[in-house]
Design a protein around this motif. Structure first.
Motif, PDB file in Angstrom:
ATOM      1  N   ASN A   1       3.526   1.157   7.370  1.00 28.56           N
ATOM      2  CA  ASN A   1       2.750  -0.076   7.533  1.00 28.56           C
ATOM      3  C   ASN A   1       1.284   0.092   7.147  1.00 28.56           C
ATOM      4  O   ASN A   1       0.441  -0.725   7.489  1.00 28.56           O
ATOM      5  CB  ASN A   1       2.882  -0.581   8.974  1.00 28.56           C
ATOM      6  CG  ASN A   1       4.290  -1.075   9.239  1.00 28.56           C
ATOM      7  OD1 ASN A   1       4.956  -1.561   8.341  1.00 28.56           O
ATOM      8  ND2 ASN A   1       4.746  -0.928  10.473  1.00 28.56           N
TER       9      ASN A   1
ATOM     10  N   GLY B   1      11.957  -4.577   4.522  1.00 26.79           N
ATOM     11  CA  GLY B   1      11.568  -3.974   5.794  1.00 26.79           C
ATOM     12  C   GLY B   1      12.793  -3.856   6.669  1.00 26.79           C
ATOM     13  O   GLY B   1      13.908  -4.198   6.261  1.00 26.79           O
TER      14      GLY B   1
ATOM     15  N   SER C   1      -1.732 -12.479   0.656  1.00 28.02           N
ATOM     16  CA  SER C   1      -2.131 -11.899  -0.631  1.00 28.02           C
ATOM     17  C   SER C   1      -1.302 -10.640  -0.887  1.00 28.02           C
ATOM     18  O   SER C   1      -0.821  -9.993   0.049  1.00 28.02           O
ATOM     19  CB  SER C   1      -3.617 -11.565  -0.610  1.00 28.02           C
ATOM     20  OG  SER C   1      -3.880 -10.632   0.402  1.00 28.02           O
TER      21      SER C   1
ATOM     22  N   ILE D   1      10.665  -9.001   1.401  1.00 24.08           N
ATOM     23  CA  ILE D   1       9.382  -9.394   0.825  1.00 24.08           C
ATOM     24  C   ILE D   1       9.530  -9.617  -0.674  1.00 24.08           C
ATOM     25  O   ILE D   1      10.080  -8.781  -1.385  1.00 24.08           O
ATOM     26  CB  ILE D   1       8.289  -8.351   1.149  1.00 24.08           C
ATOM     27  CG1 ILE D   1       7.959  -8.431   2.639  1.00 24.08           C
ATOM     28  CG2 ILE D   1       6.988  -8.647   0.424  1.00 24.08           C
ATOM     29  CD1 ILE D   1       8.360  -7.338   3.444  1.00 24.08           C
TER      30      ILE D   1
ATOM     31  N   VAL E   1      -0.805  -6.958  -1.741  1.00 29.58           N
ATOM     32  CA  VAL E   1      -1.598  -5.732  -1.613  1.00 29.58           C
ATOM     33  C   VAL E   1      -1.283  -4.820  -2.792  1.00 29.58           C
ATOM     34  O   VAL E   1      -0.116  -4.563  -3.092  1.00 29.58           O
ATOM     35  CB  VAL E   1      -1.254  -4.993  -0.294  1.00 29.58           C
ATOM     36  CG1 VAL E   1      -2.074  -3.720  -0.155  1.00 29.58           C
ATOM     37  CG2 VAL E   1      -1.468  -5.910   0.899  1.00 29.58           C
TER      38      VAL E   1
ATOM     39  N   LYS F   1       6.772 -13.002   2.889  1.00 21.72           N
ATOM     40  CA  LYS F   1       7.581 -12.215   3.826  1.00 21.72           C
ATOM     41  C   LYS F   1       8.508 -13.143   4.598  1.00 21.72           C
ATOM     42  O   LYS F   1       8.055 -14.051   5.293  1.00 21.72           O
ATOM     43  CB  LYS F   1       6.669 -11.453   4.797  1.00 21.72           C
ATOM     44  CG  LYS F   1       7.416 -10.648   5.848  1.00 21.72           C
ATOM     45  CD  LYS F   1       6.479  -9.696   6.597  1.00 21.72           C
ATOM     46  CE  LYS F   1       7.206  -8.940   7.694  1.00 21.72           C
ATOM     47  NZ  LYS F   1       6.340  -7.991   8.409  1.00 21.72           N
TER      48      LYS F   1
ATOM     49  N   SER G   1      12.898  -7.710   7.485  1.00 21.44           N
ATOM     50  CA  SER G   1      12.246  -8.697   6.639  1.00 21.44           C
ATOM     51  C   SER G   1      12.596  -8.425   5.180  1.00 21.44           C
ATOM     52  O   SER G   1      13.041  -7.329   4.843  1.00 21.44           O
ATOM     53  CB  SER G   1      10.725  -8.609   6.813  1.00 21.44           C
ATOM     54  OG  SER G   1      10.249  -7.439   6.206  1.00 21.44           O
TER      55      SER G   1
ATOM     56  N   ASP H   1       2.024  -5.761   8.721  1.00 26.88           N
ATOM     57  CA  ASP H   1       3.113  -5.813   9.703  1.00 26.88           C
ATOM     58  C   ASP H   1       2.632  -5.957  11.161  1.00 26.88           C
ATOM     59  O   ASP H   1       2.505  -4.976  11.883  1.00 26.88           O
ATOM     60  CB  ASP H   1       3.952  -4.517   9.553  1.00 26.88           C
ATOM     61  CG  ASP H   1       5.382  -4.717  10.042  1.00 26.88           C
ATOM     62  OD1 ASP H   1       5.689  -5.811  10.547  1.00 26.88           O
ATOM     63  OD2 ASP H   1       6.174  -3.768   9.940  1.00 26.88           O
TER      64      ASP H   1
HETATM   65  P1  ADP Z   1       8.845  -5.026   8.231  1.00 31.36           P
HETATM   66  O1  ADP Z   1       8.288  -5.794   9.390  1.00 31.36           O
HETATM   67  O2  ADP Z   1      10.234  -5.461   7.948  1.00 31.36           O
HETATM   68  O3  ADP Z   1       8.655  -3.548   8.365  1.00 31.36           O
HETATM   69  P2  ADP Z   1       6.581  -5.075   6.391  1.00 31.36           P
HETATM   70  O4  ADP Z   1       5.569  -6.159   6.618  1.00 31.36           O
HETATM   71  O5  ADP Z   1       6.213  -3.727   6.900  1.00 31.36           O
HETATM   72  O6  ADP Z   1       8.008  -5.525   6.972  1.00 31.36           O
HETATM   73  O7  ADP Z   1       6.889  -5.003   4.831  1.00 31.36           O
HETATM   74  C1  ADP Z   1       7.909  -4.168   4.301  1.00 31.36           C
HETATM   75  C2  ADP Z   1       7.445  -3.576   2.972  1.00 31.36           C
HETATM   76  O8  ADP Z   1       7.140  -4.618   2.038  1.00 31.36           O
HETATM   77  C3  ADP Z   1       6.161  -2.763   3.094  1.00 31.36           C
HETATM   78  O9  ADP Z   1       6.413  -1.432   3.428  1.00 31.36           O
HETATM   79  C4  ADP Z   1       5.550  -2.926   1.728  1.00 31.36           C
HETATM   80  O10 ADP Z   1       6.110  -1.999   0.817  1.00 31.36           O
HETATM   81  C5  ADP Z   1       5.972  -4.319   1.286  1.00 31.36           C
HETATM   82  N1  ADP Z   1       4.910  -5.313   1.574  1.00 31.36           N
HETATM   83  C6  ADP Z   1       4.761  -6.030   2.701  1.00 31.36           C
HETATM   84  N2  ADP Z   1       3.703  -6.857   2.634  1.00 31.36           N
HETATM   85  C7  ADP Z   1       3.155  -6.667   1.420  1.00 31.36           C
HETATM   86  C8  ADP Z   1       2.021  -7.237   0.725  1.00 31.36           C
HETATM   87  N3  ADP Z   1       1.247  -8.161   1.275  1.00 31.36           N
HETATM   88  N4  ADP Z   1       1.770  -6.798  -0.518  1.00 31.36           N
HETATM   89  C9  ADP Z   1       2.551  -5.851  -1.105  1.00 31.36           C
HETATM   90  N5  ADP Z   1       3.628  -5.294  -0.512  1.00 31.36           N
HETATM   91  C10 ADP Z   1       3.936  -5.678   0.730  1.00 31.36           C
END
Ligand code: ADP
Ligand code: MG
Length: 393
Positions: free
Chosen positions: A231, A102, A187, A107, A189, A121, A105, A244
């Protein structure tokens, strides 16, 4: 899984003590003086110095001798402390591939003993935006690594609290599993961010569903504030999951209507561009206040029956103070407008030893003396402090 976090259990007690001592010292020192680290860790026979060298070698710490001899945690060091605590709690036992990067972040996939795969994350506030909007921001006058760690921890705590609350209220969000320091476990996604999707079977239905979520959030007293195609996750059955949450605000925020409209506009713009969804009125342009141009697809903030107090209630239940709430809001909301396009000032920090270097942890120690498991509740830093004082040597 490529990275086996089991090795963390075999990190020496002393490594852990010293790393924790640095973290504690960072509560009131940007760079923690070596003497203070030594005093907090209280290892016998000057053991602290040897351990510090080792931790430095593995990029868990950063050394600074410009004003005095001292150390601070790197993000990798902070990752290590969070991962270790969560592994000790039994939340997961191995770390796998990185599945997302991100803006602020990283992940990763993680798995527990039963082989269940989850998402981890790691918040990295300050990685880009601190530099990007540096001149505007007043905390940067007192810019310190502590602020990064502090803000990342708040972001994680807030995200976790919201995910849990939203899930309880029936919103399509990941299941919030646990949280420690700057790390949230949730979890995994299935599916992909909407930005990667080229076509949909049921474009209109998905669009309405998404707008419906924005409205329902507001009815619950909340605005996402970063509601866009990055998001929103969608799977092969076109099931939607929203992710997010660190920047969410209450509908009673002074700019609530602007944030709400921006979330709506983002979706309208994306759907019209990507899927050629056409709207009766020109929904692409957002700057018209004229009632005559109002169109049926665009929900009006003023006509939503909003609940109040939700945000305050959920956040205070998770131990969030008003000051912490204000701190994180100030940071996350400032970074959002246009932040994807913002030019990032190239003032690269020296290598912060991010988790990509995680392999180095494997060779950190071969001391089999396991560190006592942390409890499941309460403030982790308190847990650590207690451990340190109990185990005083
Ligand atoms: P940021 O705050 O840095 O934008 P995000 O929470 O949007 O972080 O996560 C960045 C990317 O990581 C998302 O666009 C997605 O592709 C992946 N991601 C985040 N959370 C999950 C999850 N629970 N399961 C699968 N992929 C995830
Ligand atoms: Mg995101």
């Amino acid at each position: 899984m490529k990275l086996d976090v089991n090795v963390l259990r075999y990190l020496s007690k002393d490594d852990f003590r010293v790393l924790t001592a640095v973290e504690m010292g960072m509560r009131n020192h940007e760079i923690v003086p070596v003497e203070l680290i030594d005093r907090i860790a209280s290892l016998r026979h000057g053991g602290t110095y040897k351990v510090l060298k080792n931790l430095l070698k593995h990029k868990l710490l950063h050394h600074d001798s410009s004003k005095y001899d001292g150390f601070r945690l790197t993000y990798l060091g902070y990752d290590f402390l969070a991962i270790k605590t969560l592994v000790n709690r039994g939340v997961f036992s191995s770390v796998g591939r990185q599945i997302g990067v991100g803006k602020e972040s990283d992940i990763f996939e993680v798995a527990n003993e039963e082989g269940e795969i989850m998402a981890m994350k790691l918040h990295r506030l300050g990685r880009t935006s601190f530099r990007a909007v540096k001149s505007k921001r007043d905390y940067l006058k007192h810019r310190s690594s502590f602020s990064w760690l502090y803000l990342s921890r708040l972001a994680a705590l807030k995200e976790f609290a919201f995910m849990k609350a939203l899930q309880e209220h029936g919103f399509p969000v990941p299941n919030a599993v646990d949280c420690n320091r700057h790390c949230v476990i949730m979890s995994l996604v299935q599916g992909y961010p909407l930005v990667q999707v080229k076509e949909l079977q049921n474009t209109n239905t998905i669009f309405e569903k998404i707008i419906g979520i924005i409205v329902r959030l507001a009815e619950h007293g909340l605005i996402h504030c970063d509601f866009n195609e990055f998001n929103i996750m969608i799977d092969d059955d076109e099931k939607i999951t929203i992710i997010d949450f660190p920047q969410m605000v209450s509908v009673s925020h002074r700019n609530a209507e602007m944030y709400f409209d921006r979330d709506v506009e983002c979706i309208i713009k994306f759907f019209s561009k990507r899927f050629n969804l056409s709207f009766e009125a020109d929904a692409g342009e957002s700057d018209s206040d004229s009632d005559a141009e109002s169109d049926s697809i665009k929900p009006r903030f003023s006509s939503i029956k909003k609940a109040s107090g939700f945000l305050d209630k959920e956040l205070s239940a998770s131990g969030f103070s008003r000051k912490e709430q204000a701190d994180i809001e100030k940071f996350t909301l400032e970074k959002i407008p246009g932040s994807d396009d913002e030019e990032i000032e190239e003032e690269e920090e020296e290598d912060e030893g991010e988790i990509q270097n995680f392999d180095s942890l494997c060779s950190l120690t071969n001391d089999e003396d396991q560190v006592k498991a942390c409890g499941n509740s309460g403030d982790v830093e308190e847990e650590d402090q207690q451990q340190l004082s109990e185990g005083k040597q």
